[in-house]
Design an enzyme around this catalytic site. Structure first.
Site, PDB file in Angstrom:
ATOM      1  N   GLU A  68       9.430  -3.962  -8.164  1.00 37.07           N
ATOM      2  CA  GLU A  68       9.176  -2.517  -8.241  1.00 37.07           C
ATOM      3  C   GLU A  68       7.679  -2.247  -8.447  1.00 37.07           C
ATOM      4  OE1 GLU A  68      11.632  -0.584 -11.181  1.00 37.07           O
ATOM      5  OE2 GLU A  68      10.382   1.212 -11.205  1.00 37.07           O
TER       6      GLU A  68
ATOM      7  N   GLU B 165      -0.222   1.635 -20.584  1.00 34.24           N
ATOM      8  CA  GLU B 165      -0.278   1.164 -21.975  1.00 34.24           C
ATOM      9  C   GLU B 165       0.796   0.107 -22.227  1.00 34.24           C
ATOM     10  OE1 GLU B 165      -0.022   4.418 -21.107  1.00 34.24           O
ATOM     11  OE2 GLU B 165      -2.122   4.972 -21.421  1.00 34.24           O
TER      12      GLU B 165
HETATM   13  C1  LIG Z   1       8.604  11.147 -11.150  1.00 36.24           C
HETATM   14  C2  LIG Z   1       9.217  10.042 -11.930  1.00 36.24           C
HETATM   15  C3  LIG Z   1      10.132   9.201 -11.306  1.00 36.24           C
HETATM   16  C4  LIG Z   1      10.777   8.196 -12.039  1.00 36.24           C
HETATM   17  N1  LIG Z   1      11.755   7.438 -11.433  1.00 36.24           N
HETATM   18  C5  LIG Z   1      12.537   6.639 -12.203  1.00 36.24           C
HETATM   19  C6  LIG Z   1      13.714   6.032 -11.653  1.00 36.24           C
HETATM   20  O1  LIG Z   1      14.007   6.156 -10.457  1.00 36.24           O
HETATM   21  N2  LIG Z   1      14.503   5.295 -12.473  1.00 36.24           N
HETATM   22  C7  LIG Z   1      14.219   5.114 -13.799  1.00 36.24           C
HETATM   23  O2  LIG Z   1      14.967   4.447 -14.489  1.00 36.24           O
HETATM   24  N3  LIG Z   1      13.100   5.679 -14.356  1.00 36.24           N
HETATM   25  C8  LIG Z   1      12.268   6.436 -13.586  1.00 36.24           C
HETATM   26  N4  LIG Z   1      11.150   7.027 -14.131  1.00 36.24           N
HETATM   27  C9  LIG Z   1      10.871   6.820 -15.561  1.00 36.24           C
HETATM   28  C10 LIG Z   1       9.567   6.051 -15.832  1.00 36.24           C
HETATM   29  O3  LIG Z   1       9.705   4.705 -15.509  1.00 36.24           O
HETATM   30  C11 LIG Z   1       9.236   6.311 -17.318  1.00 36.24           C
HETATM   31  O4  LIG Z   1       8.779   7.644 -17.392  1.00 36.24           O
HETATM   32  C12 LIG Z   1       8.185   5.375 -17.852  1.00 36.24           C
HETATM   33  O5  LIG Z   1       8.686   4.073 -17.934  1.00 36.24           O
HETATM   34  C13 LIG Z   1       7.677   5.812 -19.241  1.00 36.24           C
HETATM   35  O6  LIG Z   1       8.737   6.058 -20.116  1.00 36.24           O
HETATM   36  P1  LIG Z   1       8.785   7.449 -20.933  1.00 36.24           P
HETATM   37  O7  LIG Z   1       8.555   8.535 -19.962  1.00 36.24           O
HETATM   38  O8  LIG Z   1      10.024   7.481 -21.717  1.00 36.24           O
HETATM   39  O9  LIG Z   1       7.525   7.382 -21.897  1.00 36.24           O
HETATM   40  P2  LIG Z   1       7.504   6.844 -23.399  1.00 36.24           P
HETATM   41  O10 LIG Z   1       8.111   5.496 -23.440  1.00 36.24           O
HETATM   42  O11 LIG Z   1       8.052   7.890 -24.297  1.00 36.24           O
HETATM   43  O12 LIG Z   1       5.944   6.725 -23.642  1.00 36.24           O
HETATM   44  C14 LIG Z   1       5.147   7.817 -24.126  1.00 36.24           C
HETATM   45  C15 LIG Z   1       3.737   7.306 -24.340  1.00 36.24           C
HETATM   46  O13 LIG Z   1       3.754   6.226 -25.287  1.00 36.24           O
HETATM   47  C16 LIG Z   1       3.062   5.116 -24.742  1.00 36.24           C
HETATM   48  N5  LIG Z   1       3.619   3.857 -25.218  1.00 36.24           N
HETATM   49  C17 LIG Z   1       4.915   3.451 -25.190  1.00 36.24           C
HETATM   50  N6  LIG Z   1       5.013   2.187 -25.664  1.00 36.24           N
HETATM   51  C18 LIG Z   1       3.777   1.805 -26.001  1.00 36.24           C
HETATM   52  C19 LIG Z   1       3.201   0.606 -26.559  1.00 36.24           C
HETATM   53  N7  LIG Z   1       3.954  -0.449 -26.855  1.00 36.24           N
HETATM   54  N8  LIG Z   1       1.859   0.581 -26.776  1.00 36.24           N
HETATM   55  C20 LIG Z   1       1.088   1.653 -26.479  1.00 36.24           C
HETATM   56  N9  LIG Z   1       1.562   2.798 -25.964  1.00 36.24           N
HETATM   57  C21 LIG Z   1       2.871   2.874 -25.716  1.00 36.24           C
HETATM   58  C22 LIG Z   1       3.260   5.252 -23.240  1.00 36.24           C
HETATM   59  O14 LIG Z   1       2.272   4.518 -22.536  1.00 36.24           O
HETATM   60  C23 LIG Z   1       3.127   6.758 -23.057  1.00 36.24           C
HETATM   61  O15 LIG Z   1       1.767   7.096 -22.971  1.00 36.24           O
HETATM   62  C24 LIG Z   1      10.450   8.004 -13.404  1.00 36.24           C
HETATM   63  C25 LIG Z   1       9.494   8.825 -14.013  1.00 36.24           C
HETATM   64  C26 LIG Z   1       8.915   9.845 -13.306  1.00 36.24           C
HETATM   65  C27 LIG Z   1       7.939  10.732 -14.011  1.00 36.24           C
END
Ligand SMILES: Cc1cc2nc3c(=O)[nH]c(=O)nc-3n(C[C@H](O)[C@H](O)[C@H](O)COP(=O)(O)OP(=O)(O)OC[C@H]3O[C@@H](n4cnc5c(N)ncnc54)[C@H](O)[C@@H]3O)c2cc1C
Length: 389
Positions: free
Chosen positions: A243, A377
């Site tokens: 991916e 990150e």
């Molecule tokens: C348009 C779009 C399409 C998508 N398509 C899919 C899909 O088809 N299937 C699917 O399953 N998902 C999908 N996603 C989800 C995407 O993979 C997640 O949004 C992404 O993995 C981040 O997770 P979160 O949004 O929950 O952010 P969070 O995990 O809540 O993170 C919030 C912030 O905290 C930071 N953070 C988290 N952990 C750490 C760490 N250990 N150290 C430092 N900083 C950290 C992150 O970098 C971010 O800045 C999609 C997202 C979008 C926006």
């Protein structure tokens, strides 16, 4: 010079480019506005053999190597809409590789083959409202009940989710065990208790549908379990590599494409008696961005080469060294693409901020790459671990 592409790859490239430029790009605007490209696009890509080019023949593919997938990832961005590229790549490179790796003969017939032919739309259901980066925190549960599993939970941000025919979905089968308690399932979307709770309005990638899914006592037969009990997280880590890699390829090529059409713009746009591309300042900025993008491409190709031999040819797991490199590539490409798009938008002046020009959409769409499929990150968090820091 090292050249991974054969004549066969180049024929395939021409075919994908024609498809992107002639059949998709003319509709980019219309699909952005409607909020979803039509499902016939999946079928057309299937008819042309694009989805399955790098899958085994026995799985409905053409038996090519992983470089065929790279060609596809490099040519799709010419459709002028990252949403379309994303939807198509989810179908062929994100929701389906794990089925080819683990699927039973019945699962390959029922899910993989129709996905590669474009008859069924596939989605990958990992993220949840309270768990994105930290996948082990998912709360969707699959409880065994006789010969069935009963699923309850919620998924969000699911690309292709509003019209998927099935979802390759990760759920907890042993909630106490965190990452070691997750299992993959293939979930048809026409079952009782399955619903699309809403379609999300996004900043970019507007032509692709992104949905929130709800599962309330969704009953599936055990034969829809993919792979072994409680091994889902390990499989997902493998699936993430393809991916992220195909994401790097297409995001980076989108940046090269933006440099190309922006330079064309600058040949016609005159300020102070000279085309703006002839100003030394801009020529040097373009050169800097080409150097950055070419360097990133060389690094991505190194990752593809490793991935292709370890995974595609030897059929083994991706080594931790390659996982580290792919994670690094994702961070690097995210930064380079953002810099390129920002420079290209600035180069367009006010027109860069107006929807009539493709750079406006390319700039918005590119922002996703530092988030989706693992944020920059989170990549650094994993890389630090792999470097033993
Ligand atoms: C348009 C779009 C399409 C998508 N398509 C899919 C899909 O088809 N299937 C699917 O399953 N998902 C999908 N996603 C989800 C995407 O993979 C997640 O949004 C992404 O993995 C981040 O997770 P979160 O949004 O929950 O952010 P969070 O995990 O809540 O993170 C919030 C912030 O905290 C930071 N953070 C988290 N952990 C750490 C760490 N250990 N150290 C430092 N900083 C950290 C992150 O970098 C971010 O800045 C999609 C997202 C979008 C926006």
């Amino acid at each position: 010079m090292w050249q991974p592409f054969t004549e066969e790859h180049q024929h395939f490239r021409k075919m994908v480019r024609d498809f992107a430029e002639k059949e998709l790009a003319p509709h980019a605007e219309e699909w952005e506005e409607s909020g979803c490209f039509p499902s016939s696009v999946f079928r057309r890509a299937g008819e042309l053999g694009i989805h399955g080019a790098h899958y085994p023949v026995a799985h409905g593919g053409s038996g090519g190597d992983y470089w065929f997938s790279v060609v596809k990832g490099e040519e799709y961005p010419r459709c002028n809409s990252a949403g379309v590229t994303m939807g198509l790549l989810v179908q062929s490179d994100m929701a389906t590789p794990v089925i080819s790796d683990l699927g039973t003969d019945e699962q390959i017939e029922e899910f993989l083959k129709p996905a590669l032919s474009g008859e069924k739309v596939a989605a990958l259901g990992i993220s949840e409202p309270e768990a994105g980066s930290d996948v082990a925190g998912i709360k969707t549960v699959a409880k065994q009940d006789g010969d069935d599993f009963v699923l309850n939970g919620q998924k969000t941000f699911i690309t292709n989710g509003a019209r998927a025919d099935f979802v390759t979905l990760l759920a907890k089968t042993n909630p106490e065990q965190g990452a070691y308690g997750c299992t993959f399932f293939l979930v048809p979307t026409d079952l009782d208790g399955y619903s699309v709770s809403r379609t999300l309005k996004k900043v970019g990638n507007k032509s692709s549908d992104t949905a929130e899914l709800f599962l309330e006592d969704v009953r599936i037969p055990k034969r829809y379990q993919l792979g072994e009990d409680n091994q889902g997280f390990m499989y997902l880590m493998q699936n993430f590599q393809t991916e992220r890699l195909i994401g790097c390829v297409s995001a980076l090529q989108g940046a090269f494409y933006a440099l190309e059409f922006s330079a064309d713009y600058g040949r016609d746009r005159v300020a102070f008696g000279k085309p703006i591309i002839k100003r030394e300042l801009w020529r040097h900025r373009f050169v800097d961005m080409h150097i950055r993008a070419e360097s990133a491409k060389a690094f991505v190709y190194k990752c593809v080469d490793a991935y292709n031999s370890e995974r595609h040819v030897d059929k083994g797991p991706v080594s931790m060294e390659t996982v580290k490199l792919i994670s690094m590539a994702k961070v690097l490409v995210g930064d380079v693409v953002s810099e390129v798009m920002d420079m290209c938008l600035q180069f367009h002046g006010g027109w860069g901020y107006i929807e009539e020009y493709p750079i406006a959409r390319a700039w918005r769409d590119a922002r996703l790459f530092r988030i989706g499929g693992g944020t920059s990150e989170t990549m650094k968090y994993y890389i630090a671990k792999l470097l033993n820091l």
